[in-house]
Design an enzyme around this catalytic site. Structure first.
Site, PDB file in Angstrom:
ATOM      1  NE  ARG A  12     -10.952  11.412 -23.818  1.00 32.59           N
ATOM      2  CZ  ARG A  12      -9.635  11.378 -23.602  1.00 32.59           C
ATOM      3  NH1 ARG A  12      -9.145  11.136 -22.394  1.00 32.59           N
ATOM      4  NH2 ARG A  12      -8.774  11.612 -24.602  1.00 32.59           N
ATOM      5  CG  ASP A  13      -7.587  14.633 -22.643  1.00 28.73           C
ATOM      6  OD1 ASP A  13      -7.426  13.955 -21.614  1.00 28.73           O
ATOM      7  OD2 ASP A  13      -6.642  14.962 -23.389  1.00 28.73           O
ATOM      8  CB  CYS A 236      -4.147  11.729 -18.438  1.00 26.70           C
ATOM      9  SG  CYS A 236      -4.423   9.988 -18.082  1.00 26.70           S
TER      10      CYS A 236
HETATM   11  N1  COA Z   1     -16.860   0.653 -18.617  1.00 34.91           N
HETATM   12  C1  COA Z   1     -17.501   0.511 -17.431  1.00 34.91           C
HETATM   13  N2  COA Z   1     -17.203  -0.427 -16.538  1.00 34.91           N
HETATM   14  C2  COA Z   1     -16.209  -1.289 -16.847  1.00 34.91           C
HETATM   15  C3  COA Z   1     -15.512  -1.212 -18.051  1.00 34.91           C
HETATM   16  C4  COA Z   1     -15.864  -0.196 -18.952  1.00 34.91           C
HETATM   17  N3  COA Z   1     -15.225  -0.018 -20.123  1.00 34.91           N
HETATM   18  N4  COA Z   1     -14.589  -2.178 -18.084  1.00 34.91           N
HETATM   19  C5  COA Z   1     -14.690  -2.866 -16.924  1.00 34.91           C
HETATM   20  N5  COA Z   1     -15.678  -2.331 -16.176  1.00 34.91           N
HETATM   21  C6  COA Z   1     -16.113  -2.745 -14.845  1.00 34.91           C
HETATM   22  C7  COA Z   1     -16.270  -4.241 -14.714  1.00 34.91           C
HETATM   23  O1  COA Z   1     -17.555  -4.638 -15.116  1.00 34.91           O
HETATM   24  C8  COA Z   1     -16.049  -4.436 -13.239  1.00 34.91           C
HETATM   25  O2  COA Z   1     -17.192  -4.019 -12.535  1.00 34.91           O
HETATM   26  P1  COA Z   1     -17.572  -4.641 -11.093  1.00 34.91           P
HETATM   27  O3  COA Z   1     -16.468  -4.235 -10.154  1.00 34.91           O
HETATM   28  O4  COA Z   1     -18.870  -3.988 -10.802  1.00 34.91           O
HETATM   29  O5  COA Z   1     -17.639  -6.118 -11.339  1.00 34.91           O
HETATM   30  C9  COA Z   1     -14.943  -3.441 -12.933  1.00 34.91           C
HETATM   31  O6  COA Z   1     -15.074  -2.409 -13.932  1.00 34.91           O
HETATM   32  C10 COA Z   1     -13.563  -4.033 -12.987  1.00 34.91           C
HETATM   33  O7  COA Z   1     -13.385  -4.693 -14.217  1.00 34.91           O
HETATM   34  P2  COA Z   1     -11.958  -5.127 -14.779  1.00 34.91           P
HETATM   35  O8  COA Z   1     -12.135  -5.692 -16.140  1.00 34.91           O
HETATM   36  O9  COA Z   1     -11.260  -5.971 -13.738  1.00 34.91           O
HETATM   37  O10 COA Z   1     -11.258  -3.732 -14.943  1.00 34.91           O
HETATM   38  P3  COA Z   1     -10.014  -3.128 -14.193  1.00 34.91           P
HETATM   39  O11 COA Z   1     -10.295  -2.905 -12.766  1.00 34.91           O
HETATM   40  O12 COA Z   1      -8.807  -3.882 -14.586  1.00 34.91           O
HETATM   41  O13 COA Z   1      -9.984  -1.672 -14.885  1.00 34.91           O
HETATM   42  C11 COA Z   1     -10.504  -0.376 -16.835  1.00 34.91           C
HETATM   43  C12 COA Z   1      -9.776  -1.568 -16.273  1.00 34.91           C
HETATM   44  C13 COA Z   1     -10.039  -0.206 -18.266  1.00 34.91           C
HETATM   45  C14 COA Z   1     -12.004  -0.618 -16.802  1.00 34.91           C
HETATM   46  C15 COA Z   1     -10.195   0.878 -15.983  1.00 34.91           C
HETATM   47  O14 COA Z   1      -8.827   0.929 -15.708  1.00 34.91           O
HETATM   48  C16 COA Z   1     -10.608   2.156 -16.677  1.00 34.91           C
HETATM   49  O15 COA Z   1     -11.781   2.424 -16.861  1.00 34.91           O
HETATM   50  N6  COA Z   1      -9.656   2.979 -17.080  1.00 34.91           N
HETATM   51  C17 COA Z   1      -9.945   4.204 -17.794  1.00 34.91           C
HETATM   52  C18 COA Z   1      -8.771   5.088 -17.790  1.00 34.91           C
HETATM   53  C19 COA Z   1      -9.056   6.389 -18.504  1.00 34.91           C
HETATM   54  O16 COA Z   1     -10.159   6.747 -18.812  1.00 34.91           O
HETATM   55  N7  COA Z   1      -7.964   7.138 -18.759  1.00 34.91           N
HETATM   56  C20 COA Z   1      -8.058   8.390 -19.382  1.00 34.91           C
HETATM   57  C21 COA Z   1      -8.289   8.310 -20.826  1.00 34.91           C
HETATM   58  S1  COA Z   1      -6.953   7.617 -21.713  1.00 34.91           S
HETATM   59 ZN    ZN Z   2      -4.762  14.329 -23.574  1.00 36.58          ZN
END
Ligand code: COA
Ligand code: ZN
Length: 299
Positions: A12-13, A236
């Site tokens: 993952r990371d 990250c």
């Molecule tokens: N898994 C898959 N898709 C997701 C989701 C999830 N957990 N959460 C939201 N989505 C989708 C929504 O369905 C939407 O899809 P669409 O554009 O097809 O309608 C889109 O993502 C946007 O949704 P929204 O709730 O507005 O999310 P956002 O744009 O504010 O993004 C996160 C928020 C959390 C989904 C996004 O920032 C993210 O995935 N971050 C992960 C960061 C990460 O992994 N960091 C490293 C580890 S700490």
């Molecule tokens: Zn880390």
């Protein structure tokens, strides 16, 4: 002999930050190889937006391809949608991510700190109702790439809230690898005093070549569970300056030399490092690797 638990986070990371797109099938195969070395716990995937983190696409396929009895497998979930996807995929354990600063939460998951706290708490409460183990990360726990030094009382407060919401364990993460051993000593002494060492874990990055020193310091504070990443993969994508994680082979080598039991076969781990290199297409490996390989060749 005292046991230290290694939670492998490379799938993952590590892989989230690589340029190679490793297929879910190859990620599941890597996880099987890691478990075959004796690694007891693996963070196998994250259920995040594939637009935000394309390399984690197919998290459900990774979980579906695993024998869930083989090890303690967990998946990272950033929001309720991710939690529901993890549950539907059959995950038995999830990890929520609470960054210690407002800016880092916004950059990482597009929510402010207050909203993230609420969402993480709701997920942990739901997980408890569903019989799924809930773990929490408190990330950028020492230094935030946007807001700088994080006050200790904030980390203690967020940890307290995650336990109150039902987390069975809280992992304190130096996400960008900016901590030094004296800061680690101060923070973990306070954390252990309030929460006890058994419910805490530590996650270090090697940006400033201090991951091993920090792990040793946390160990001295009583911590007996560590995240690490095979070959030192990691970083990250949303935290500028985050280099590779503490390499699993470095951690295991340290622990074995210091007389701790991990259940992990270090020679077998070296073969997985070679396998990882073929998956990501470049050289990987912790700082102990040349010595371990020469010892292996001489044996
Ligand atoms: N898994 C898959 N898709 C997701 C989701 C999830 N957990 N959460 C939201 N989505 C989708 C929504 O369905 C939407 O899809 P669409 O554009 O097809 O309608 C889109 O993502 C946007 O949704 P929204 O709730 O507005 O999310 P956002 O744009 O504010 O993004 C996160 C928020 C959390 C989904 C996004 O920032 C993210 O995935 N971050 C992960 C960061 C990460 O992994 N960091 C490293 C580890 S700490
Ligand atoms: Zn880390």
């Amino acid at each position: 002999m005292e046991t230290v638990v290694v939670n492998e986070v490379g799938p993952r990371d590590g892989l989230q930050n690589e340029s190679a797109q490793v297929t879910p099938g190859d990620r599941a195969e890597l996880i099987r190889r890691l478990v075959a070395t004796g690694i007891p716990a693996v963070e196998v995937a994250s259920f995040v937006s594939p637009k935000a983190v394309p390399k984690m696409a197919g998290a459900d396929e990774v979980v579906a391809a695993l024998d869930l009895d083989a090890a303690d497998f967990s998946a990272l979930v950033p929001n309720m949608k991710g939690y529901e996807m993890a549950r539907a995929a059959g995950a038995r354990a999830v990890a929520v991510v609470l960054s210690a600063t407002d800016t880092m939460n916004r950059k990482n998951i597009n929510m402010d700190l207050t909203t993230t706290l609420r969402v993480c708490s709701e997920i942990l409460e739901q997980a408890r109702r569903d019989g799924i183990s809930g773990r929490a990360y408190v990330s950028v726990a020492v230094t935030c790439p946007f807001e700088g030094r994080v006050p200790e009382f904030r980390v203690l407060d967020l940890t307290r809230r995650m336990f109150a919401a039902g987390a069975f364990e809280v992992t304190i993460a130096d996400t960008i690898g900016a901590a030094n051993p004296s800061q680690v000593k101060e923070l973990f002494t306070a954390l252990v005093e309030e929460f006890g060492a058994r419910r805490l874990a530590a996650h270090f990055h090697d940006t400033r070549a201090l991951a091993l020193a920090n792990a040793w310091q946390a160990l001295e504070c009583g911590i007996r569970k560590f995240d690490s990443s095979i070959g030192g993969l990691g970083g990250c994508p949303f935290a500028p300056g985050a280099a590779g994680n503490l390499a699993t082979e470095d951690l295991v080598s340290l622990l074995h030399q210091a007389g701790f039991h991990t259940g992990i076969d270090l020679e077998a781990l070296l073969e997985v490092v070679t396998h990882v290199r073929s998956l990501v297409g470049h050289d990987v490996g912790g700082r102990t690797l040349p010595w371990l390989r020469s010892r292996h060749a001489a044996a």
